[in-house]
Design an enzyme around this catalytic site. Structure first.
Site, PDB file in Angstrom:
ATOM      1  N   HIS A 197       0.830  -1.208   0.000  1.00 22.39           N
ATOM      2  CA  HIS A 197       0.000   0.000   0.000  1.00 22.39           C
ATOM      3  C   HIS A 197       0.859   1.251   0.000  1.00 22.39           C
ATOM      4  O   HIS A 197       0.592   2.201  -0.712  1.00 22.39           O
ATOM      5  CB  HIS A 197      -0.865   0.021   1.270  1.00 22.39           C
ATOM      6  CG  HIS A 197      -2.171  -0.665   1.069  1.00 22.39           C
ATOM      7  ND1 HIS A 197      -2.829  -1.296   2.086  1.00 22.39           N
ATOM      8  CD2 HIS A 197      -2.932  -0.799  -0.021  1.00 22.39           C
ATOM      9  CE1 HIS A 197      -3.958  -1.791   1.622  1.00 22.39           C
ATOM     10  NE2 HIS A 197      -4.038  -1.510   0.346  1.00 22.39           N
ATOM     11  N   CYS A 199      26.254  -4.172 -19.800  1.00 17.51           N
ATOM     12  CA  CYS A 199      25.161  -3.780 -18.909  1.00 17.51           C
ATOM     13  C   CYS A 199      25.640  -3.015 -17.681  1.00 17.51           C
ATOM     14  O   CYS A 199      24.865  -2.766 -16.771  1.00 17.51           O
ATOM     15  CB  CYS A 199      24.348  -5.005 -18.481  1.00 17.51           C
ATOM     16  SG  CYS A 199      25.269  -6.164 -17.481  1.00 17.51           S
TER      17      CYS A 199
HETATM   18  C1  PEP Z   1      28.530  -4.735 -13.304  1.00 14.26           C
HETATM   19  O1  PEP Z   1      29.358  -5.137 -12.496  1.00 14.26           O
HETATM   20  O2  PEP Z   1      28.787  -3.942 -14.236  1.00 14.26           O
HETATM   21  C2  PEP Z   1      27.128  -5.160 -13.191  1.00 14.26           C
HETATM   22  C3  PEP Z   1      26.233  -4.808 -14.094  1.00 14.26           C
HETATM   23  O3  PEP Z   1      26.784  -5.910 -12.102  1.00 14.26           O
HETATM   24  P1  PEP Z   1      26.467  -5.298 -10.648  1.00 14.26           P
HETATM   25  O4  PEP Z   1      26.555  -3.805 -10.764  1.00 14.26           O
HETATM   26  O5  PEP Z   1      25.128  -5.773 -10.271  1.00 14.26           O
HETATM   27  O6  PEP Z   1      27.568  -5.910  -9.855  1.00 14.26           O
END
Ligand code: PEP
Ligand code: MG
Length: 520
Positions: free
Chosen positions: A182, A483
């Site tokens: 909520h 990423c």
């Molecule tokens: C990274 O290390 O770039 C990554 C995406 O993983 P985390 O930031 O979750 O360690």
């Protein structure tokens, strides 16, 4: 102060930057005012319950928040609940105990109904606390700062959430709670950025500088000037950039979103994400005494897969970090990578197997979504082989690993890893730290031993490693994505594209700006 990167589940969207104001645990405050042995009469309890109900009914709010307040008030006015309190009192329980036990019983009943009702069960704890506080003469008033602040607390009750003044509160962080509670619904309706279940929130002190990114569940404690500017640039999107979102033109690589919970999916799609490049699964495990069940995990994975039908979703299996210790995991490894990454999961196969089975079930239930499953921080060819074997045995179709330590980019090693997996994802946060000889954390108090800035990933010694990984992927004909945070940095992104990367994954809050700069 070195920048610290913390992750939780983002609620709604938006970014807040400001000073933290940490509110003590409500239970601790209650303990201070509770009066053991003080038997309080039935009438006083009933009065307290009605008074809290009236308080809720009088909160000036509208829409969803108003419905929540009314629903909670109705629970307090339920004669059955009061009868249970009465029964506990007649058995000799103290007032506070009788109230908590009765509310807990009610919560269990809601929980057993599952779904929406189960989510509401957590509110019963707040209600009980509130009634006890009312009986004891209310909580001592909290002195809020005069300047706008980011509220940091273990939890926040729906009524307190409804009373937040958006002119003074810039954002909300809690260490407990779920995005569907909520309180979260109310904070989202108030358009305040919120991150719940924040891992490592105990590191935040009142007055600390915070940058809260609700679109990805990321919180930066003591952010670098470069990070603040990076987010400010993204926030200052002009209409030209907004129009680019609807532009049919696509940048030369796929832009994906980093998510900390399925709740962030809608925001990612709205920001133009073509899929998910990193779905962190840590939140499911944190704060638990036992690993989450297959079914519980299935629900979460399935909701993110359903949201991204027709698109790729890269889910990362549990990535243990030293500041996220889990009681059910055996420790593994030694040296600077001790207790991090895939090696921990391989040392705890029963935990990994349940996670892989839950992912396979979600994959089969969402056949239109392209699920890719990857392991964090692989340290050797053998580890990659073992993970791929287990993941494929579970029925997963696309299996990969994250490249986050320099050693595995060496000639021979990266090719060996590519032989057993379908794709690679480069985690530049960790890779940059390790390539520059900085450990991401120091043991003990959780402080980062050396901060990295976005631009440090552009240093030749780091770019060399990234180049090697991308070239090896190309040679093997397997996709390589990035990423880490640097994927959202337009300057770095352009270099990664030149090196031949296939996808970039970043917080949704930063995607429109990234897309605009790549199309400019
Ligand atoms: C990274 O290390 O770039 C990554 C995406 O993983 P985390 O930031 O979750 O360690
Ligand atoms: Mg990492």
């Amino acid at each position: 102060m070195a920048e610290r990167f913390l992750v939780g589940a983002g609620v709604g969207s938006g970014v807040a930057h400001g000073k933290a104001f940490v509110v003590a645990r409500p239970e601790a405050a209650l303990a201070q005012i509770s009066k053991p042995g003080n038997r309080i009469g039935l009438i006083a309890i009933q009065r307290a319950m009605v008074s809290v109900a009236e308080d809720l009914e009088n909160v000036t709010t509208v829409g969803e928040a108003k419905d929540v307040m009314m629903a909670l008030a109705m629970i307090l006015r339920d004669p059955v609940l009061f009868d249970v309190v009465k029964a506990h009192l007649s058995e000799g329980a103290e007032a506070a105990d009788a109230i908590r036990r009765a509310f807990a019983r009610f919560a269990r009943q809601l929980e057993s109904l599952g779904g929406y009702f189960a989510e509401r069960a957590s509110d019963l704890g707040y209600l009980a606390n509130r009634v006890v506080a009312e009986l004891a003469g209310d909580l001592p008033p909290i002195e809020f700062p005069s300047e706008p602040f980011i509220l940091v607390s273990d939890s926040i009750s729906p009524m307190d959430a409804a009373k937040l003044d958006p002119n003074r509160v810039l954002g909300v962080i809690t260490s407990d709670g779920t995005p569907t509670s909520h309180s979260a619904i109310i904070v989202r309706a108030a358009k305040l950025p919120m991150v719940v279940g924040l891992i490592g929130s105990g590191l935040i002190r009142t007055g600390a500088d915070l940058l809260v990114d609700a679109s990805s569940g990321q919180v930066f404690l003591d952010p670098t000037a470069e990070r603040i500017e990076h987010y400010a640039n993204a926030a200052n999107l002009d209409t030209k950039v907004i129009r680019l979102l609807d532009d049919d033109r696509e940048p030369p690589v796929t832009l994906l979103a980093n998510l900390g919970s399925s709740f962030e999916a809608a925001g990612a799609l709205a920001a133009g994400a073509k899929g998910v490049g990193l779905f962190r699964t840590e939140l499911l495990y944190l704060g638990q005494q036992d690993p989450p069940s297959l079914e519980e995990q299935f629900v979460e994975y399935s909701s993110v897969l359903a949201a991204f039908s027709g698109k790729p979703v890269l889910v990362r299996v549990l990535d243990l970090d030293f500041d996220k210790p889990l009681p059910f995991l055996r420790e593994a490894g030694s040296g600077k990578y001790a207790n991090r990454g895939l090696q921990v999961l391989l040392a705890n196969p029963e935990v990994l197997e349940v996670q892989l089975a839950a992912l396979a079930k979600a994959q089969n239930a969402n056949p239109k979504t392209d699920l890719w499953v990857m392991a964090p921080m692989v340290l050797s060819v053998v580890e990659a082989q073992e993970f791929a074997k287990l993941a494929r045995a579970a029925g997963l179709r696309k299996v990969g690993v994250m490249i986050e330590v320099p050693e595995v980019t060496a000639a021979g090693v990266i090719e060996g890893i590519l032989e057993s997996v379908d794709f690679l994802s480069i985690g530049t946060n960790d890779l940059t730290h390790y390539a520059l000889g900085k450990s991401r954390h120091t043991a003990g108090d959780g402080a980062v031993s050396g901060t990295i800035s976005l631009s440090e990933t552009r240093k030749p010694e780091v770019l060399d490693l990234i180049r090697r990984v991308i070239s090896a992927g190309k040679l093997a004909g397997k996709p390589v994505g990035i990423c880490g945070e640097s994927a959202s940095d337009p300057e770095s992104a352009k270099i990664f594209i030149q090196l031949g990367v296939d996808s970039l994954s970043a917080s949704s809050a930063l995607l429109p700006q990234l897309k605009a700069s790549l199309l400019a």
